[in-house]
Design an enzyme around this catalytic site. Structure first.
Site, PDB file in Angstrom:
ATOM      1  CB  VAL A  83      -7.403  -9.952   4.681  1.00  0.00           C
ATOM      2  CG1 VAL A  83      -7.300 -10.054   6.204  1.00  0.00           C
ATOM      3  CG2 VAL A  83      -8.707 -10.566   4.186  1.00  0.00           C
ATOM      4  CG  HIS A  86     -10.520  -2.277  -0.701  1.00  0.00           C
ATOM      5  ND1 HIS A  86      -9.306  -1.648  -0.715  1.00  0.00           N
ATOM      6  CD2 HIS A  86     -10.701  -2.740  -1.956  1.00  0.00           C
ATOM      7  CE1 HIS A  86      -8.775  -1.711  -1.920  1.00  0.00           C
ATOM      8  NE2 HIS A  86      -9.615  -2.371  -2.697  1.00  0.00           N
ATOM      9  N   GLY A  87     -11.481  -3.701   3.305  1.00  0.00           N
ATOM     10  CA  GLY A  87     -11.967  -3.701   4.676  1.00  0.00           C
ATOM     11  C   GLY A  87     -12.521  -5.044   5.120  1.00  0.00           C
ATOM     12  CB  SER A  91      -0.907   0.014   1.233  1.00  0.00           C
ATOM     13  OG  SER A  91      -0.132   0.251   2.398  1.00  0.00           O
ATOM     14  CG  ASP A 147      -4.274  -1.951  -1.194  1.00  0.00           C
ATOM     15  OD1 ASP A 147      -5.286  -1.888  -1.902  1.00  0.00           O
ATOM     16  OD2 ASP A 147      -4.316  -1.998   0.059  1.00  0.00           O
ATOM     17  CG  HIS A 148      -6.262   1.761  -0.675  1.00  0.00           C
ATOM     18  ND1 HIS A 148      -7.371   2.496  -1.022  1.00  0.00           N
ATOM     19  CD2 HIS A 148      -6.736   0.636  -0.091  1.00  0.00           C
ATOM     20  CE1 HIS A 148      -8.458   1.856  -0.654  1.00  0.00           C
ATOM     21  NE2 HIS A 148      -8.104   0.717  -0.094  1.00  0.00           N
ATOM     22  CG  HIS A 161      -9.985   0.664   4.665  1.00  0.00           C
ATOM     23  ND1 HIS A 161     -10.294   1.716   3.846  1.00  0.00           N
ATOM     24  CD2 HIS A 161      -9.695  -0.359   3.839  1.00  0.00           C
ATOM     25  CE1 HIS A 161     -10.187   1.345   2.583  1.00  0.00           C
ATOM     26  NE2 HIS A 161      -9.834   0.084   2.558  1.00  0.00           N
TER      27      HIS A 161
END
Length: 282
Positions: A228, A205-206, A50, A83-84, A177
């Site tokens: 995860v 997500h989350g 991330s 990620d993100h 999240h």
């Protein structure tokens, strides 16, 4: 085994009515644990780095090189994903480093701006045979599209995918999240509507805040990639605490980090097997 394309793992999971686990890397021990989990379960996995992880390590290249090396050296089929990334330039750098997919997260932007920047990332990624995941949302704050009460609209999602050409879409269906309790209630009916409206794999997500039973139900409703992080971090940290409590004189960090690494390997393998259930198996 050489690196696996994220797009291949998603296509196979979608065709089989299953989901692939996408687990976040925080440091080398995490990457090693997740590769071990995939080998033990004999199932593929996606290792995710991330933007927060990049910030922690002070740059993308060192943690990316380590994660790519672990993935490339594993017997399991492993893809590596960014990620993100709210910074599109970070996504472009990951494409150049050999990631199998990147997530550009413009969920906090107005719809038109999100489309425009996402399309730019998609064009660069597709030129390198790299898949792109994106996310929709209108409310700002830490959780963006996964803030409480936010939901993805199926018609807007379909338009977004058509306008951007993304390969996977993270949808807001009730998860959030960084949850440490598995009490989130995801909207299965909305997931089904999104599956019907959107021609690309859906991503949750989350997922740390969602129970096993609901995750399986969500996969049957149309989820294809399940992210995860926090849940596995709890396993790691709990094992480290136990190791230190059991031996107050312990100073060799390899010994307590090994305990954390093994705890992640055990739980991640269990989750991979859970996500691979299909039909009425579970």
């Amino acid at each position: 085994m050489t690196l696996t394309r994220t797009a291949d793992l998603l296509a196979e999971a979608a065709a089989a009515g299953r989901a692939v686990g996408a687990f976040n890397v925080l440091h080398l021990e995490t990457a090693e644990a997740l590769a071990t989990a995939a080998e033990r379960a004999d199932l593929p996995v996606i290792l995710q780095i991330s933007e927060n992880c990049v910030r922690y390590h002070g740059g993308l290249e060192p943690i990316a090189a380590a994660t790519l090396a672990v993935a490339d050296g594993s017997r399991a089929r492993i893809a590596v994903h960014l990620d993100h990334a709210e910074d599109p330039e970070l996504a472009l750098r990951a494409i150049g480093l050999g990631f199998g997919s990147v997530m550009y997260d413009g969920a906090k932007l107005p719809f038109a701006d999100n489309v425009a920047v996402t399309r730019r990332v998609v064009e660069a990624a597709h030129a390198a045979d790299v898949a792109v995941e994106a996310e929709l949302g209108e409310i700002g704050g830490k959780d963006g599209a996964h803030a409480p009460g936010v939901r993805t609209d199926p018609a807007e999602a379909a338009a977004f995918v058509a306008d951007t050409g993304v390969d996977a879409l993270a949808v807001a269906v009730g998860s959030s999240h960084a949850m440490t309790e598995r009490t989130a209630l995801i909207d299965l009916e909305l997931i089904e509507r999104l599956r019907e409206a959107v021609p690309v794999p859906l991503v949750l997500h989350g997922s740390s805040g969602v129970s096993d039973d609901l995750l399986v139900a969500g996969i049957r409703s149309g989820l294809v990639k399940v992210n995860v992080s926090t849940h596995l971090n709890r396993s790691f940290t709990g094992a480290v605490r136990d190791a230190l409590a059991a031996d107050p004189a312990l100073v060799d960090s390899r010994k307590y980090l090994a305990a954390g690494r093994e705890a992640i390997a055990v739980e991640a393998a269990r989750l991979l097997e859970l996500f691979a259930l299909k039909g009425s198996d579970g």
